[in-house]
Design a protein around this motif. Structure first.
Motif, short mmCIF file in Angstrom:
data_model
loop_
_atom_site.label_atom_id
_atom_site.label_comp_id
_atom_site.label_asym_id
_atom_site.label_seq_id
_atom_site.Cartn_x
_atom_site.Cartn_y
_atom_site.Cartn_z
N HIS A 1 -1.57 -8.39 -10.76
CA HIS A 1 -1.17 -7.52 -9.66
C HIS A 1 -2.40 -6.73 -9.25
O HIS A 1 -2.68 -5.65 -9.75
N ALA A 2 -3.14 -7.32 -8.32
CA ALA A 2 -4.39 -6.70 -7.91
C ALA A 2 -4.12 -5.57 -6.92
O ALA A 2 -3.35 -5.74 -5.97
N LYS A 3 -4.75 -4.44 -7.15
CA LYS A 3 -4.68 -3.34 -6.19
C LYS A 3 -5.89 -3.45 -5.29
O LYS A 3 -7.02 -3.42 -5.74
N VAL A 4 -5.62 -3.64 -4.01
CA VAL A 4 -6.70 -3.80 -3.05
C VAL A 4 -6.53 -2.76 -1.94
O VAL A 4 -5.47 -2.14 -1.80
N MET A 5 -7.58 -2.63 -1.15
CA MET A 5 -7.52 -1.68 -0.03
C MET A 5 -6.48 -2.17 0.98
O MET A 5 -6.22 -3.38 1.09
N PRO A 6 -5.87 -1.25 1.73
CA PRO A 6 -4.79 -1.63 2.65
C PRO A 6 -5.18 -2.71 3.67
O PRO A 6 -4.38 -3.60 3.96
N ALA B 1 -5.14 -6.03 1.89
CA ALA B 1 -3.75 -6.42 1.63
C ALA B 1 -3.11 -6.97 2.89
O ALA B 1 -2.39 -7.98 2.83
N GLN C 1 1.40 -15.02 -1.38
CA GLN C 1 0.10 -14.35 -1.41
C GLN C 1 -0.71 -14.77 -2.62
O GLN C 1 -1.93 -14.85 -2.57
#
Length: 100
Positions: free
Chosen positions: A61-66, A69, A83
């Motif tokens: 579950h990668a957290k990326v910039m909006p 995303a 995705q």
């Protein structure tokens, strides 16, 4: 029961007693046979219920910039894939470029 209230329940310890249920295999078999005779069927699940396990067990579950995303979501929607597929392909390209 008391004479004053015919619908009352006496809860004195001497009157209410639980009795152990006979759970021997022969008794269970007899009750199952009687239930089948009267149309009752066994409703215990025969196999594991619910959603089937995914072959993709190592979820990231990668957290990326909006904005990233939004780009990933738009590409996945355009191609009609999840995705995660877009991320997997991007990782494969990265590894190919690095020679891994």
């Amino acid at each position: 029961m008391s004479d004053k209230n015919p619908f009352g329940i006496s809860i004195t310890p001497g009157k209410l007693r639980s009795k152990p249920k006979d759970a021997s295999p022969t008794t269970v078999a007899r009750s199952d046979a009687a239930a089948e005779k009267h149309g009752f069927v066994d409703r215990t699940p025969k196999k594991r219920r619910g959603r089937k396990p995914s072959p993709r067990t190592g979820q990231v579950h990668a957290k990326v910039m909006p904005d990233v995303a939004r780009d990933i979501a738009a590409e996945a929607k355009y191609r009609g894939v999840q995705q995660g597929v877009v991320i997997e392909e991007a990782w494969a390209l990265y590894k190919a470029e690095k020679g891994l």
